[in-house]
Write a protein that holds these residues in place. Sequence first.
Motif, PDB file in Angstrom:
ATOM      1  N   ASP A  38      27.582 -24.958  10.227  1.00 53.41           N
ATOM      2  CA  ASP A  38      26.893 -25.906   9.355  1.00 53.41           C
ATOM      3  C   ASP A  38      25.752 -25.225   8.607  1.00 53.41           C
ATOM      4  N   ALA A  39      25.000 -24.354   9.303  1.00 51.54           N
ATOM      5  CA  ALA A  39      23.899 -23.644   8.649  1.00 51.54           C
ATOM      6  C   ALA A  39      24.414 -22.755   7.520  1.00 51.54           C
ATOM      7  N   VAL A  40      25.547 -22.088   7.764  1.00 46.58           N
ATOM      8  CA  VAL A  40      26.142 -21.241   6.721  1.00 46.58           C
ATOM      9  C   VAL A  40      26.567 -22.088   5.527  1.00 46.58           C
ATOM     10  N   MET A  41      27.241 -23.201   5.800  1.00 39.49           N
ATOM     11  CA  MET A  41      27.709 -24.064   4.719  1.00 39.49           C
ATOM     12  C   MET A  41      26.536 -24.632   3.918  1.00 39.49           C
ATOM     13  N   LEU A  42      25.475 -25.041   4.594  1.00 41.29           N
ATOM     14  CA  LEU A  42      24.296 -25.551   3.894  1.00 41.29           C
ATOM     15  C   LEU A  42      23.705 -24.482   2.989  1.00 41.29           C
ATOM     16  N   ASP A  43      23.690 -23.237   3.458  1.00 40.92           N
ATOM     17  CA  ASP A  43      23.159 -22.154   2.639  1.00 40.92           C
ATOM     18  C   ASP A  43      24.018 -21.943   1.397  1.00 40.92           C
ATOM     19  N   VAL A  44      25.341 -21.997   1.568  1.00 34.79           N
ATOM     20  CA  VAL A  44      26.246 -21.849   0.421  1.00 34.79           C
ATOM     21  C   VAL A  44      26.052 -23.012  -0.551  1.00 34.79           C
ATOM     22  N   MET A  45      25.914 -24.230  -0.024  1.00 37.85           N
ATOM     23  CA  MET A  45      25.728 -25.394  -0.880  1.00 37.85           C
ATOM     24  C   MET A  45      24.431 -25.295  -1.680  1.00 37.85           C
ATOM     25  N   ALA A  46      23.395 -24.706  -1.077  1.00 37.85           N
ATOM     26  CA  ALA A  46      22.114 -24.579  -1.770  1.00 37.85           C
ATOM     27  C   ALA A  46      22.128 -23.447  -2.793  1.00 37.85           C
ATOM     28  N   ARG A  47      22.740 -22.318  -2.436  1.00 35.08           N
ATOM     29  CA  ARG A  47      22.735 -21.146  -3.306  1.00 35.08           C
ATOM     30  C   ARG A  47      23.821 -21.191  -4.377  1.00 35.08           C
TER      31      ARG A  47
END
Length: 239
Positions: free
Chosen positions: A179-188
Amino acid sequence: RGAWVFDSRFNISDFEPQRHATRYLQQHFKGWFVETPDDRFDVSAATLFDFRTPQNGELRFFYILPTSPRAALVEYVGLTLTDFDELLDRYIRDALGIASYRVVSDEIGITPMTDHLFPRAAGAHVMNMGIPGGLAKPTTGYAYTRIQDDAAAIVASLLACGHPFDVPATSKPLYRLLDAVMLDVMARNPTCVKVAFERMFSRNPAPRIFRFLDERASPDDALRLIVTLPMLPFAAGAA
């Protein structure tokens, strides 16, 4: 006076994520319950993650939940405040080809998307549930089956231990990382998420996808799904 208090209240305007949280995004949604003068909806199917709308550099999609051939909930989901009504009307007319419809009612809200650790206990006799209990999945906002499982665990804890706190963690360590990885991708790189969902749904059977989203997939299932995603942005997010 109750022996136990279960609190699901959440005010997003007062929410401040922990400093160590990787990302904090807001998922904005608005839905119209619409009726049409003739049969336009297939009640045997729901439409999820329909990206037939300009992304405008962010993640945007619609879903449709029919309740009859002439009635459905049409919902917009995005990461920023925008003119929801214009987008809903354009989607209904252009993507769905429905020129005549009536809006019966609507719903609107914001879901926090974050790897913030929500505490279960808000006091010796107060237990957080729902969003403030960490039951909304950080990357989708989905909470329905998670809350059902949690409610069953709370009942079991009350019966076995006399208190509600002997329940499993709201998320497993592997899924917290993902989830942390996906959130980072969604933000960047939010436009990459559209490609990720397209690959996920075109290269995996639906049961595997839903087990993964419900955090019920086996390690083998999770690996088979992960390798179908665009590697570069997700490797960068993991780094």
